[in-house]
Design a protein around this motif. Sequence first.
Motif: not given
Length: 302
Positions: A251-269
């Motif tokens: 998978n390809r991923w994106e990391i985001d630092y949001r006001p309430g926490g840190i998230y990893l989001t899958a973007l597809g293959a």
Amino acid sequence: MDVWWNDGLGDVAHNGTDHPILAADVGERLDWQPGALSLRNVAANHASVVRFTVPSAGHYDFSGSFYLNNALGGHSDVGIAQNYDSLFSASNHVVSLFGVFGLTGKAPFSLSLLLSQNETIDFGVGGSHLDELGDTGLNVTVNLTPVTTIDGDTIAPGGGDPIGDVKIDGDLTLKNGAKYVVDLDLAGLKSDYLGVDGTLNLGTDSLLDLNLINDLLLGAGKEFQIVGYGGSDGNYFKGFADGYRFDRGRNRWEIDYRPGGIYLTALGAAAVPEPSSLALLLLAAGLLGVRRRSQVSGNSVW
């Protein structure tokens, strides 16, 4: 009435009773309510001080006010210092008041400090003005938020389970290359979780390591919250800035630092090399294999 004094230079008084204590003399009318604390300076360039010594490291909030405790008026210079460094100062000049024990002039303050054990916070009255007409009252509330520090070590919520969570009461500080290891179970669609009630302090050299379990291709948009916090210092894991995209496993991923926490989001293959690039890679691998076989053949002894 509890009183601490220093050779006529000033004093600190505290009403430890359950009833008000009133005092009146020439030029002053004083009122100490139950639990009231006051300071008085009667010599130039000296100060009466109440000192708070930090019992344990943590995030401390100090809120309150200095107030004139003489109903007939007066003046005082007040201040707060951390380890003798001035943080706050205010000059309180009150010349007239209504009511014998009515509302007095105030110098409010609110401080939020990250402190180590045995540091000192001084609340003082003194300076160029002599408070000879009455005491200066001090109201202060101290609240502690504990701080947990990971110094060059690893925090891994999963351990041997392999998915788990860790909860931190108060603030969390990572420093000196401290590492957060996150297990992602792509079959079970779950991840490790680090929950910080207070502030997460990443500094500039904290590391993030991702460990994939059951590496499957996910649908675009699938999110994993790997950290939750009440606040952050605005820094990122080293090499993983906000919005950074990268390939890991299928998978390809994106990391985001949001006001309430840190998230990893899958973007597809994950990205696959273009056919021309792939052909060059295969050709290079083939030539390398031929070279290795030639070397083995040339060095053989029959």
